[in-house]
Write a protein that holds these residues in place. Structure first.
Motif, PDB file in Angstrom:
ATOM      1  N   LYS A 177      33.399  34.698  40.472  1.00  7.87           N
ATOM      2  CA  LYS A 177      34.480  34.864  39.491  1.00  7.87           C
ATOM      3  C   LYS A 177      35.396  33.653  39.380  1.00  7.87           C
ATOM      4  O   LYS A 177      36.275  33.627  38.522  1.00  7.87           O
ATOM      5  N   ARG A 223      31.863  38.080  34.166  1.00 14.71           N
ATOM      6  CA  ARG A 223      33.053  38.897  33.922  1.00 14.71           C
ATOM      7  C   ARG A 223      33.251  39.984  34.964  1.00 14.71           C
ATOM      8  O   ARG A 223      34.365  40.385  35.226  1.00 14.71           O
ATOM      9  N   ASP A 224      32.168  40.487  35.537  1.00 14.61           N
ATOM     10  CA  ASP A 224      32.277  41.549  36.532  1.00 14.61           C
ATOM     11  C   ASP A 224      31.219  41.334  37.597  1.00 14.61           C
ATOM     12  O   ASP A 224      30.104  40.924  37.284  1.00 14.61           O
ATOM     13  N   ALA A 274      32.443  30.393  37.114  1.00 17.27           N
ATOM     14  CA  ALA A 274      32.105  31.619  36.386  1.00 17.27           C
ATOM     15  C   ALA A 274      31.226  31.350  35.165  1.00 17.27           C
ATOM     16  O   ALA A 274      30.512  32.235  34.708  1.00 17.27           O
TER      17      ALA A 274
END
Length: 138
Positions: A112, A83-84, A117
């Motif tokens: 990402k 997510r980050d 991901a």
């Protein structure tokens, strides 16, 4: 009107407290709470790296790309989806170099990418938010 102003004047110092300091940025290494990097086997680390490598595009014309590497801190959700992504403290100072920045931005896009991901996080780590710290090399 003068009476109202007199009542509204502050006669005592404020009783509020200052805001607490902002949360610190991501730390590097296994000391970070929720960082599962140290608990992964070599095979598990290789599987995660292999998954990310599938989506990384190499800039063939970039000078010195074979020797570049960047430390990335990846935060994943309960399903194991990245997510980050942040650059680790060890390499954050190098972001002023345009070639290094381009290399890092490609690595972040790879992590990402919707196709890559979903990381192969071990089953025992699913169901909670965690982080991975790894060195990205071409």
């Amino acid at each position: 009107m003068e009476r109202l102003r007199a009542l509204q004047r502050q006669t005592q110092p404020p009783t509020g407290r200052p805001n607490p300091p902002a949360a610190a940025g991501p730390q590097v290494g296994g000391s970070r709470q929720g960082d599962i990097t140290a608990s992964l086997s070599t095979q598990q680390q290789g599987a995660i790296g292999g998954k990310v490598r599938e989506c990384w595009t190499k800039d063939e014309g970039q000078l010195g790309i074979e020797t570049m590497s960047a430390q990335l801190i990846v935060t994943f959700d309960e399903t194991g989806t990245a997510r980050d992504v942040a650059v680790g403290d060890a390499d954050r100072g190098r972001m002023g170099d345009p070639r290094f920045r381009a290399f890092v931005e490609r690595a972040i896009r790879a992590v990402k990418s919707p196709r890559c991901a979903s990381l192969p996080i071990p089953r025992n780590e699913l169901g909670k938010i965690g982080t991975l710290t790894f060195r990205f090399k071409p």
